[in-house]
Structures are given as C-alpha cells and as structure tokens.
Design a protein around this motif. Structure first.
Motif, PDB file in Angstrom:
ATOM      1  N   UNK A   1      10.667   1.402   6.545  1.00  0.00           N
ATOM      2  CA  UNK A   1       9.540   1.836   7.596  1.00  0.00           C
ATOM      3  C   UNK A   1       9.480   3.214   7.908  1.00  0.00           C
ATOM      4  N   UNK A   2      10.982   3.870   7.685  1.00  0.00           N
ATOM      5  CA  UNK A   2      11.014   5.296   8.286  1.00  0.00           C
ATOM      6  C   UNK A   2      11.281   6.071   7.101  1.00  0.00           C
TER       7      UNK A   2
ATOM      8  N   UNK B   1       0.839  -1.250  -0.002  1.00  0.00           N
ATOM      9  CA  UNK B   1       0.025  -0.111   0.000  1.00  0.00           C
ATOM     10  C   UNK B   1       0.692   1.237   0.015  1.00  0.00           C
ATOM     11  N   UNK B   2       1.827   1.098   0.878  1.00  0.00           N
ATOM     12  CA  UNK B   2       2.790   2.151   0.828  1.00  0.00           C
ATOM     13  C   UNK B   2       3.615   2.570  -0.641  1.00  0.00           C
ATOM     14  N   UNK B   3       3.738   1.591  -1.384  1.00  0.00           N
ATOM     15  CA  UNK B   3       4.477   1.511  -2.647  1.00  0.00           C
ATOM     16  C   UNK B   3       3.263   1.950  -3.718  1.00  0.00           C
ATOM     17  N   UNK B   4       2.248   1.473  -3.651  1.00  0.00           N
ATOM     18  CA  UNK B   4       1.196   2.070  -4.597  1.00  0.00           C
ATOM     19  C   UNK B   4       1.025   3.518  -4.223  1.00  0.00           C
TER      20      UNK B   4
ATOM     21  N   UNK C   1      -4.180  -9.820  12.084  1.00  0.00           N
ATOM     22  CA  UNK C   1      -3.266  -9.705  13.174  1.00  0.00           C
ATOM     23  C   UNK C   1      -1.998  -8.835  13.005  1.00  0.00           C
ATOM     24  N   UNK C   2      -1.703  -8.426  11.852  1.00  0.00           N
ATOM     25  CA  UNK C   2      -0.700  -7.623  11.585  1.00  0.00           C
ATOM     26  C   UNK C   2      -0.822  -6.277  11.876  1.00  0.00           C
ATOM     27  N   UNK C   3      -2.171  -5.879  11.730  1.00  0.00           N
ATOM     28  CA  UNK C   3      -2.370  -4.425  12.168  1.00  0.00           C
ATOM     29  C   UNK C   3      -3.577  -4.310  13.075  1.00  0.00           C
ATOM     30  N   UNK C   4      -3.846  -3.455  13.743  1.00  0.00           N
ATOM     31  CA  UNK C   4      -4.754  -3.209  14.478  1.00  0.00           C
ATOM     32  C   UNK C   4      -5.964  -2.901  13.782  1.00  0.00           C
ATOM     33  N   UNK C   5      -7.139  -3.387  13.904  1.00  0.00           N
ATOM     34  CA  UNK C   5      -8.440  -3.286  13.162  1.00  0.00           C
ATOM     35  C   UNK C   5      -8.636  -1.873  12.883  1.00  0.00           C
TER      36      UNK C   5
ATOM     37  N   UNK D   1       1.591  12.207   1.808  1.00  0.00           N
ATOM     38  CA  UNK D   1       2.804  12.668   1.463  1.00  0.00           C
ATOM     39  C   UNK D   1       3.458  13.321   2.554  1.00  0.00           C
ATOM     40  N   UNK D   2       4.806  13.038   2.682  1.00  0.00           N
ATOM     41  CA  UNK D   2       5.442  13.640   3.616  1.00  0.00           C
ATOM     42  C   UNK D   2       5.371  12.572   5.018  1.00  0.00           C
ATOM     43  N   UNK D   3       4.535  11.729   4.818  1.00  0.00           N
ATOM     44  CA  UNK D   3       4.592  10.634   6.007  1.00  0.00           C
ATOM     45  C   UNK D   3       5.192   9.284   5.708  1.00  0.00           C
ATOM     46  N   UNK D   4       5.709   8.731   6.696  1.00  0.00           N
ATOM     47  CA  UNK D   4       6.508   7.590   6.363  1.00  0.00           C
ATOM     48  C   UNK D   4       5.521   6.287   6.997  1.00  0.00           C
ATOM     49  N   UNK D   5       5.840   5.071   6.763  1.00  0.00           N
ATOM     50  CA  UNK D   5       5.001   3.848   7.121  1.00  0.00           C
ATOM     51  C   UNK D   5       5.050   3.846   8.589  1.00  0.00           C
ATOM     52  N   UNK D   6       5.916   3.932   9.247  1.00  0.00           N
ATOM     53  CA  UNK D   6       5.873   3.506  10.633  1.00  0.00           C
ATOM     54  C   UNK D   6       5.018   4.655  11.390  1.00  0.00           C
ATOM     55  N   UNK D   7       4.818   5.858  10.839  1.00  0.00           N
ATOM     56  CA  UNK D   7       3.701   6.638  11.559  1.00  0.00           C
ATOM     57  C   UNK D   7       2.331   6.246  11.590  1.00  0.00           C
ATOM     58  N   UNK D   8       2.116   5.418  10.549  1.00  0.00           N
ATOM     59  CA  UNK D   8       0.756   4.920  10.613  1.00  0.00           C
ATOM     60  C   UNK D   8       0.210   4.217  11.822  1.00  0.00           C
ATOM     61  N   UNK D   9       1.268   3.347  12.387  1.00  0.00           N
ATOM     62  CA  UNK D   9       0.986   2.620  13.589  1.00  0.00           C
ATOM     63  C   UNK D   9       0.862   3.300  14.984  1.00  0.00           C
TER      64      UNK D   9
END
Length: 235
Positions: free
Chosen positions: A161-162, A74-77, A184-188, A99-107
């Motif tokens: 992820x950063x 999803x980050x890639x697309x 179980x990889x991501x919080x719902x 834009x401007x966010x990284x993947x780790x911030x989504x958690x």
C-alpha cells in the motif's frame, strides 16, 4: 488494434484478502455470452509481483482485452493496463491511483471504515479479522458464502500500500467503474472521487465490497459494455 476488431477477451484481477475464485459468477456470465475470460491469481506479495502475474496473463491474449480489477486489483490494473493488449479498464469498487501515487494516499481525507478490520502479523502480512469479515467484506452474502470467502482469504503484504505506481493506464485507456453503494471497505465518497477523477463511466449498485460475487450480473454487464465500446471510445 483496429477499431473494427471485436473485443472478446476479458482478464479479471482479484484484490487483497481474496483469490480468483470469487469471479466465478462473472466468469460464467461472460463465457455464456461468448467471451474468453482469464483469471489472474495474484500472489499479493508486492505490487511488482501482482503486476507481473497480470502481465503474464495479458501476454497470452490473442487480441485486445478488457482488464478488470476489484479493490486492490484496481491498483494492479492501473499499472499493468499500459500493456498493448489492454483496450479498456473496469474498476470494481477499486483503487485508482495516479502515476507517482501509492495506494495508501487514496484514503487520505476520507472517513474511516471501522467494520473493515485488518490483523497484521509479525511478518507484515495482513488478514481480515475473521469475526468482522462478513460485516466488513461480504455483508450481503449468505453466511455460507461469507465463511468460504473468509476461510479462503489470501494474506497481503501490507507494504504494497506504500508502493507508488509508475504508470496510470486510465490516463490513456477508457475506463468504467462499478461502485458498491454499501461498501464498508472504502468510504463511499472515496470510491466516487476515484472513479470521477479517472473519467470512468460509473454504475452504482447496492452491494457490499463483495459485489463481484453478489452482483456478478451487473459487473458482467458493465464489462460487456466496455468490450463493446472501448475501441471506439474517445477520451
């Protein structure tokens, strides 16, 4: 792209700890309906490398395409989806930074997922712990399928992820989301928040993080819906 041009191209992008082979059920379903389906093989070495791999496949399309990403895909697309051949985006239990966010911030602010255990090597690449793999990634698969996914997993450079994305294609392209309610990889709440924030049309399905394998028919149906509606969608 003409609004009357039928979309027959689909590009599938896998996530972390996986390769493109998990898309086989989605591929078979869509090709049987007449779609031309291409599968990206991400190196998982950096965001730039994965975007480049996806862009190379998008360059080969002969017209508008639906770009689909699972998980890290999803980050890639989100970054690669600004490509002129992309008419719509489908997020399959997938990350969707702005834009401007990284993947780790989504958690941030969401519950941890203790069954999803990543072992990181001295070189900075991570694998899913083999003992926890089925519980965390593929709880609704057979033992044999879970073993194959476990033993064919591809390590990811954890530094990805950063890395912030530069573009957010979902701001300009219509989006759909398929969310596994037993993921179980991501919080719902995290999955629902991301999909709602990007304005995606959401389909919920009872499945594990490996929903692209176990619920391939549902995923294929959403992709087909996107293909039928992307060029006339109004955002």
């Amino acid at each position: 792209m003409s609004d009357t041009t039928p979309i027959k191209n689909v590009v599938l992008v896998h996530g972390a700890f996986a390769d493109g082979s998990g898309w086989r059920g989605v591929y078979d379903n869509l090709t049987a309906r007449g779609y031309r389906v291409s599968i990206v093989q991400n190196p998982l070495t950096s965001l730039a490398d994965d975007v480049a791999a996806t862009t190379r496949v998008l360059d080969l399309q002969d017209g508008p395409a639906i770009l689909v990403g699972h998980s890290w895909g999803g980050t890639v697309i989100t970054e690669a989806g600004t490509h002129e051949n992309v008419a719509g985006l489908v997020y399959v239990s997938a990350l969707a930074p702005d834009a401007g966010e990284n993947t780790a911030q989504q958690y941030e602010g969401f519950a941890p997922t203790p069954d999803f255990v990543i072992d990181v090597g001295a070189d900075g690449f991570g694998y899913l712990n083999p003992d926890a793999f089925k519980a965390g990634f593929a709880a609704d698969t057979t033992d044999a399928d879970a073993a194959f996914l476990r033993d064919s997993q591809v390590p990811i450079n954890m530094s990805v992820f950063a890395t912030p994305v530069t573009n957010a294609a979902w701001r300009d392209k219509p989006s759909w989301a398929v969310i596994a309610t037993d993921d179980r990889a991501f919080d719902q709440a995290m999955l629902q928040h991301m999909a709602t924030r990007i304005g995606a049309q959401i389909t919920n399905v009872p499945a594990s993080h490996a929903l692209y394998v176990t619920q391939s028919a549902v995923v294929a149906d959403v992709i087909a819906t996107a293909a039928e509606n992307a060029l006339v969608a109004v955002r």
